[in-house]
Design an enzyme around this catalytic site. Sequence first.
Site, PDB file in Angstrom:
ATOM      1  N   GLU A 289      -0.800  -4.192  10.019  1.00  0.00           N
ATOM      2  CA  GLU A 289      -0.132  -3.476   8.918  1.00  0.00           C
ATOM      3  C   GLU A 289      -0.230  -1.961   9.106  1.00  0.00           C
ATOM      4  OE1 GLU A 289      -1.669  -2.490   5.127  1.00  0.00           O
ATOM      5  OE2 GLU A 289      -3.429  -3.769   5.394  1.00  0.00           O
TER       6      GLU A 289
ATOM      7  N   LYS B 154       4.509   3.751   0.371  1.00  0.00           N
ATOM      8  CA  LYS B 154       3.732   2.512   0.437  1.00  0.00           C
ATOM      9  C   LYS B 154       4.654   1.374   0.012  1.00  0.00           C
ATOM     10  CE  LYS B 154      -0.017   0.162  -1.960  1.00  0.00           C
ATOM     11  NZ  LYS B 154      -0.997   0.239  -3.045  1.00  0.00           N
TER      12      LYS B 154
ATOM     13  N   VAL C 191       0.161  -5.462   3.043  1.00  0.00           N
ATOM     14  CA  VAL C 191      -0.010  -6.841   3.521  1.00  0.00           C
ATOM     15  C   VAL C 191       1.246  -7.652   3.200  1.00  0.00           C
ATOM     16  CG1 VAL C 191      -1.303  -8.982   3.130  1.00  0.00           C
ATOM     17  CG2 VAL C 191      -2.527  -6.826   3.465  1.00  0.00           C
TER      18      VAL C 191
ATOM     19  N   ASP D 109      -2.490  -5.941 -13.574  1.00  0.00           N
ATOM     20  CA  ASP D 109      -2.409  -5.483 -12.192  1.00  0.00           C
ATOM     21  C   ASP D 109      -2.926  -6.543 -11.226  1.00  0.00           C
ATOM     22  OD1 ASP D 109      -2.266  -4.159  -9.815  1.00  0.00           O
ATOM     23  OD2 ASP D 109      -3.281  -2.344 -10.485  1.00  0.00           O
TER      24      ASP D 109
ATOM     25  N   SER E  83      -2.048  -7.776  -7.258  1.00  0.00           N
ATOM     26  CA  SER E  83      -1.290  -7.361  -6.070  1.00  0.00           C
ATOM     27  C   SER E  83      -0.222  -8.376  -5.690  1.00  0.00           C
ATOM     28  CB  SER E  83      -2.247  -7.183  -4.892  1.00  0.00           C
ATOM     29  OG  SER E  83      -1.511  -6.878  -3.724  1.00  0.00           O
ATOM     30  N   ALA E  84       0.927  -7.847  -5.259  1.00  0.00           N
ATOM     31  CA  ALA E  84       1.995  -8.703  -4.740  1.00  0.00           C
ATOM     32  C   ALA E  84       1.578  -9.408  -3.451  1.00  0.00           C
ATOM     33  CB  ALA E  84       3.263  -7.870  -4.507  1.00  0.00           C
ATOM     34  N   ASP E  85       0.463  -8.973  -2.855  1.00  0.00           N
ATOM     35  CA  ASP E  85      -0.043  -9.666  -1.657  1.00  0.00           C
ATOM     36  C   ASP E  85      -0.310 -11.147  -1.956  1.00  0.00           C
ATOM     37  OD1 ASP E  85      -0.048  -7.178  -0.424  1.00  0.00           O
ATOM     38  OD2 ASP E  85      -2.231  -7.003  -0.320  1.00  0.00           O
TER      39      ASP E  85
ATOM     40  N   LYS F 148     -12.176  -6.378  -1.345  1.00  0.00           N
ATOM     41  CA  LYS F 148     -13.168  -5.428  -1.847  1.00  0.00           C
ATOM     42  C   LYS F 148     -13.549  -5.748  -3.274  1.00  0.00           C
ATOM     43  CE  LYS F 148     -12.291  -1.254   0.573  1.00  0.00           C
ATOM     44  NZ  LYS F 148     -11.024  -1.577   1.215  1.00  0.00           N
TER      45      LYS F 148
END
Length: 304
Positions: A25, A87, A107, A139, A141-143, A160
């Site tokens: 990435e 991003k 990602v 919130d 992540s779209a990951d 993390k």
Amino acid sequence: MHPILLPTPEIADALATGHPVVALESTVISHGMPYPRNLETARALEAEVRAAGALPATIAVMDGRIRIGLDDEALERLATAGHAARKLSRRDLPVALATRAFGATTVAATMIGARLAGIPVFATGGIGGVHRGAETSFDISADLDELARTSVCVVCAGAKSILDLPKTLELLETRGVPVLGFGTEEFPAFYSRRSGLSVDHRCDNVQEVAEILRTKWQLGLEGGVLLANPIPAVDELDADAMEAAVAQALADADARRIKGKDITPHLLAALEAITGGRSLTANIALIRNNARVAAGVAAALAGR
Ligand code: PSU
Ligand code: MN
């Protein structure tokens, strides 16, 4: 090859002949690390993949194309651009491509590029996940959604503790994403090898990982697999010290009202400042380790 993709000649040839390729990435380079260590890391990752017998394809968006593999000039452009590069996650790709913007892929967006190009293995540092406080901020992540739908194996060092790890694993379970531990029963917590949370299955070699990937995709179960590879023990940071650093970084981001796509890069930079650079050194070590393992998985999948 889809016309919106622009592979380097080396990667086009590798894909045509079935030579193993590992996708990498670019957001971790532009937004996740400072210059010049980001450029050194980008080059080191490519070298790790090559040394392990596969070819590296760093993915980014330039001039209206998804570049599959970057030459040294493009890597340098990405590393020096930092936050001037956009991003890009799934939602951002159409706008960035249509307007010929310059952007780094997260990602999620790297998985999309890899899948379109026919690269089934991808190495990164940490995935995005469910943020702490997601029950009010929403919130997530779209990951995670991308892992649910796009058939790529993502090799990472866990996630993390800026994230809510139990909720992240719950969501991966709901969305049908197998979480494999490479040589571990425990889901690693990025800077540390342990989180107290279990993976679905422990794999001790890359052949077994490849067999699980083939089985999933031959069954028609589209979607990704997360291979969690703990940071090497020598590079590990103290979990309690990192937890304190994360709490401080989160409080600072909250006070500054940082939100949305800016939160993850902000927290990474804050952690680096709080730990006097030790978080960055650990980040580089674990991502190199992931690149090595990903090359092994790619080779096993290619039957080499
Ligand atoms: N986690 C890290 N380092 C990173 C990222 C996540 O430890 O660099 C980057 C990756 O590109 C990941 C993205 O896909 O942040 C997730 O951003 P968001 O949380 O806004 O979805
Ligand atoms: Mn987010």
